[in-house]
Design a protein around this motif. Structure first.
Motif, PDB file in Angstrom:
ATOM      1  N   GLY A 254       0.809  -1.217   0.000  1.00 42.15           N
ATOM      2  CA  GLY A 254       0.000   0.000   0.000  1.00 42.15           C
ATOM      3  C   GLY A 254       0.839   1.261   0.000  1.00 42.15           C
ATOM      4  O   GLY A 254       0.516   2.244  -0.668  1.00 42.15           O
ATOM      5  N   GLY A 255       1.956   1.244   0.776  1.00 47.50           N
ATOM      6  CA  GLY A 255       2.819   2.413   0.804  1.00 47.50           C
ATOM      7  C   GLY A 255       3.473   2.694  -0.531  1.00 47.50           C
ATOM      8  O   GLY A 255       3.552   3.852  -0.975  1.00 47.50           O
ATOM      9  N   LEU A 256       3.927   1.627  -1.204  1.00 48.67           N
ATOM     10  CA  LEU A 256       4.550   1.804  -2.518  1.00 48.67           C
ATOM     11  C   LEU A 256       3.530   2.291  -3.542  1.00 48.67           C
ATOM     12  O   LEU A 256       3.837   3.160  -4.377  1.00 48.67           O
ATOM     13  CB  LEU A 256       5.168   0.486  -2.974  1.00 48.67           C
ATOM     14  N   ALA A 257       2.331   1.754  -3.479  1.00 51.30           N
ATOM     15  CA  ALA A 257       1.294   2.182  -4.419  1.00 51.30           C
ATOM     16  C   ALA A 257       0.932   3.645  -4.204  1.00 51.30           C
ATOM     17  O   ALA A 257       0.745   4.398  -5.156  1.00 51.30           O
ATOM     18  CB  ALA A 257       0.064   1.285  -4.266  1.00 51.30           C
ATOM     19  N   GLY A 259       2.910   5.937  -2.959  1.00 48.68           N
ATOM     20  CA  GLY A 259       4.036   6.729  -3.464  1.00 48.68           C
ATOM     21  C   GLY A 259       4.020   6.827  -4.972  1.00 48.68           C
ATOM     22  O   GLY A 259       4.299   7.898  -5.557  1.00 48.68           O
ATOM     23  N   ALA A 260       3.685   5.706  -5.650  1.00 51.92           N
ATOM     24  CA  ALA A 260       3.618   5.733  -7.115  1.00 51.92           C
ATOM     25  C   ALA A 260       2.535   6.695  -7.594  1.00 51.92           C
ATOM     26  O   ALA A 260       2.719   7.427  -8.583  1.00 51.92           O
ATOM     27  CB  ALA A 260       3.354   4.324  -7.644  1.00 51.92           C
ATOM     28  N   ALA A 261       1.399   6.722  -6.874  1.00 50.17           N
ATOM     29  CA  ALA A 261       0.314   7.628  -7.261  1.00 50.17           C
ATOM     30  C   ALA A 261       0.736   9.090  -7.103  1.00 50.17           C
ATOM     31  O   ALA A 261       0.461   9.937  -7.967  1.00 50.17           O
ATOM     32  CB  ALA A 261      -0.924   7.334  -6.413  1.00 50.17           C
ATOM     33  N   VAL A 262       1.406   9.393  -6.010  1.00 50.06           N
ATOM     34  CA  VAL A 262       1.831  10.771  -5.771  1.00 50.06           C
ATOM     35  C   VAL A 262       2.826  11.227  -6.837  1.00 50.06           C
ATOM     36  O   VAL A 262       2.683  12.314  -7.436  1.00 50.06           O
ATOM     37  CB  VAL A 262       2.441  10.905  -4.362  1.00 50.06           C
ATOM     38  N   PHE A 263       3.858  10.387  -7.073  1.00 55.76           N
ATOM     39  CA  PHE A 263       4.849  10.771  -8.068  1.00 55.76           C
ATOM     40  C   PHE A 263       4.265  10.751  -9.471  1.00 55.76           C
ATOM     41  O   PHE A 263       4.732  11.468 -10.362  1.00 55.76           O
ATOM     42  CB  PHE A 263       6.065   9.845  -7.972  1.00 55.76           C
ATOM     43  N   GLY A 264       3.238   9.932  -9.695  1.00 55.36           N
ATOM     44  CA  GLY A 264       2.579   9.944 -11.002  1.00 55.36           C
ATOM     45  C   GLY A 264       1.907  11.277 -11.264  1.00 55.36           C
ATOM     46  O   GLY A 264       1.981  11.818 -12.375  1.00 55.36           O
ATOM     47  N   VAL A 265       1.247  11.803 -10.235  1.00 61.97           N
ATOM     48  CA  VAL A 265       0.613  13.112 -10.378  1.00 61.97           C
ATOM     49  C   VAL A 265       1.665  14.188 -10.624  1.00 61.97           C
ATOM     50  O   VAL A 265       1.497  15.081 -11.484  1.00 61.97           O
ATOM     51  CB  VAL A 265      -0.216  13.439  -9.133  1.00 61.97           C
ATOM     52  N   THR A 302       8.073   7.200 -10.687  1.00 61.90           N
ATOM     53  CA  THR A 302       6.722   6.635 -10.693  1.00 61.90           C
ATOM     54  C   THR A 302       6.746   5.194 -11.175  1.00 61.90           C
ATOM     55  O   THR A 302       6.099   4.311 -10.578  1.00 61.90           O
ATOM     56  CB  THR A 302       5.803   7.468 -11.577  1.00 61.90           C
ATOM     57  N   ASP A 303       7.474   4.939 -12.243  1.00 63.55           N
ATOM     58  CA  ASP A 303       7.550   3.574 -12.769  1.00 63.55           C
ATOM     59  C   ASP A 303       8.211   2.631 -11.756  1.00 63.55           C
ATOM     60  O   ASP A 303       7.786   1.467 -11.599  1.00 63.55           O
ATOM     61  CB  ASP A 303       8.335   3.565 -14.080  1.00 63.55           C
ATOM     62  N   ALA A 304       9.261   3.129 -11.069  1.00 64.11           N
ATOM     63  CA  ALA A 304       9.961   2.274 -10.099  1.00 64.11           C
ATOM     64  C   ALA A 304       9.043   1.918  -8.929  1.00 64.11           C
ATOM     65  O   ALA A 304       8.979   0.759  -8.479  1.00 64.11           O
ATOM     66  CB  ALA A 304      11.212   2.984  -9.591  1.00 64.11           C
ATOM     67  N   LEU A 305       8.324   2.918  -8.436  1.00 71.89           N
ATOM     68  CA  LEU A 305       7.411   2.649  -7.323  1.00 71.89           C
ATOM     69  C   LEU A 305       6.276   1.736  -7.732  1.00 71.89           C
ATOM     70  O   LEU A 305       5.855   0.846  -6.969  1.00 71.89           O
ATOM     71  CB  LEU A 305       6.848   3.966  -6.775  1.00 71.89           C
TER      72      LEU A 305
END
Length: 354
Positions: A254-257, A259-265, A302-305
């Motif tokens: 959940g934490g990685l997901a 983080g990926a959402a935040v950096f995606g934005v 984003t891709d890494a997370l």
């Protein structure tokens, strides 16, 4: 209140007489000396100190500080063991409501003083003894091992085995037994005046297992049942530990997901800014390069997370499906087919029925 005033007046008279005796070159013999036993005579320095302590005991008694007064009187008796001192000690113990020790001190006073005790004083003490005998009780203490120290109300009274019952103050008494190498025990004994209570102690060696007391309604089937109970407890702890692993994995996922959402934005915002700069005239190449680098960095993070979240999710799913059900849930799920996770070069497969 009148009783205390009367006793205060009586004890001051007695102490004054004892103080005069201590000032003499030789003290009045105690019972041990009268029987011919060899007792070292107190020196002048000891007599002087005893007299000083008696004066201090008198002052403390007048101030109603009976505990401190008793300490001074006892110390004076140790220095100069005169039988007259026992009267004063017994009277202070009476004031402290330590009836058992007061009885002992006054009985010794009459026995060691013998014919030297004035008739009026003997009559007074005998009346006190009758009163004290109605305020004491007895406790018979037995211990399964010898040489164990026995303590009553934090006072050492002897070692096991005791030859006779202990004389104690009536009421609730705290009895403790201890010996080196054994686990100490303490209990409270309640005994009414004139009664005799019995207290038996079974000391266990240190390191020995203490017999467990089963809870009300619990089955008791001997050592085998106790061993199985310990085994069940261990198994339950192990099961709980194992069941925590999937929750940790899902938390990481959940934490990685997130983080990926935040950096995606952030990556979308950086990409939008880059497009705006490209459509704007007069923008330098350095600004375009910086905006492009920022957009690329955000996209890579984003891709890494996202990839890490996918891997963590797969591992968490694997452990979730492999974790054995608990005893309470196992019976309910016994009839339900399990799920299997298969991993092949082409991907992962989830096989089972619901």
């Amino acid at each position: 209140m009148m009783l205390r005033t009367h006793r205060s007046r009586t004890i001051r008279t007695g102490l004054h007489a004892v103080l005069l005796c201590l000032a003499l070159p030789l003290v009045t013999p105690t019972s041990a000396m009268a029987q011919g036993a060899t007792v070292a005579q107190p020196t002048k320095a000891m007599k002087d100190e005893a007299a000083t302590r008696f004066k201090k005991g008198l002052e403390l008694f007048k101030e109603a500080d009976y505990v401190a007064a008793l300490v001074e009187f006892r110390r004076a008796y140790e220095l100069v063991p005169s039988w007259q001192v026992l009267y004063n000690i017994g009277q202070v113990q009476y004031q402290l409501q330590d009836y058992a020790n007061s009885l002992q001190s006054l009985e010794r006073y009459l026995a060691e003083g013998g014919r030297q005790v004035p008739a009026t004083r003997r009559s007074e003490v005998e009346n006190d003894l009758q009163t004290l005998k109605g305020r004491i009780a007895f406790v018979e203490i037995t211990v399964n091992v010898p040489d164990a120290e026995i303590v009553v109300d934090d006072t050492l009274v002897g070692t096991s085995p005791l030859g006779k019952a202990l004389t104690v103050n009536a009421g609730r008494r705290r009895v403790g037994v201890s010996r080196e190498g054994y686990q100490p025990q303490t209990r409270v004994v309640e005994v009414a005046s004139g009664d005799t209570a019995k207290a038996s102690f079974e000391l266990l060696e240190r390191g020995a297992a203490t017999p467990a007391t089963p809870a009300p309604g619990a089955d008791s089937e001997g050592d085998g049942d106790a061993s199985s109970g310990r085994a069940r407890a261990t198994a339950q702890v192990d099961g709980n530990s194992s069941s925590r692993v999937p929750w940790i994995g899902w938390g990481i996922t959940g934490g990685l997901a997130a983080g990926a959402a935040v950096f995606g934005v952030l990556a979308l915002g950086a990409s939008s800014d880059l497009q705006d700069l490209r459509g704007t005239r007069g923008v330098s190449a350095a600004d375009l390069s910086a905006a492009s680098s920022k957009a690329t960095t955000m996209s890579v993070v984003t891709d890494a997370l996202a990839g890490a979240a996918l891997i963590a999710g797969g591992v968490s799913l694997y452990f979730t499906l492999r974790t054995p059900p608990s005893d309470s849930a196992g019976n309910a799920r016994a009839s339900s087919p399990g799920l299997q996770l298969g991993i092949s070069p082409r991907g992962a497969q989830l096989v089972g029925s619901f």
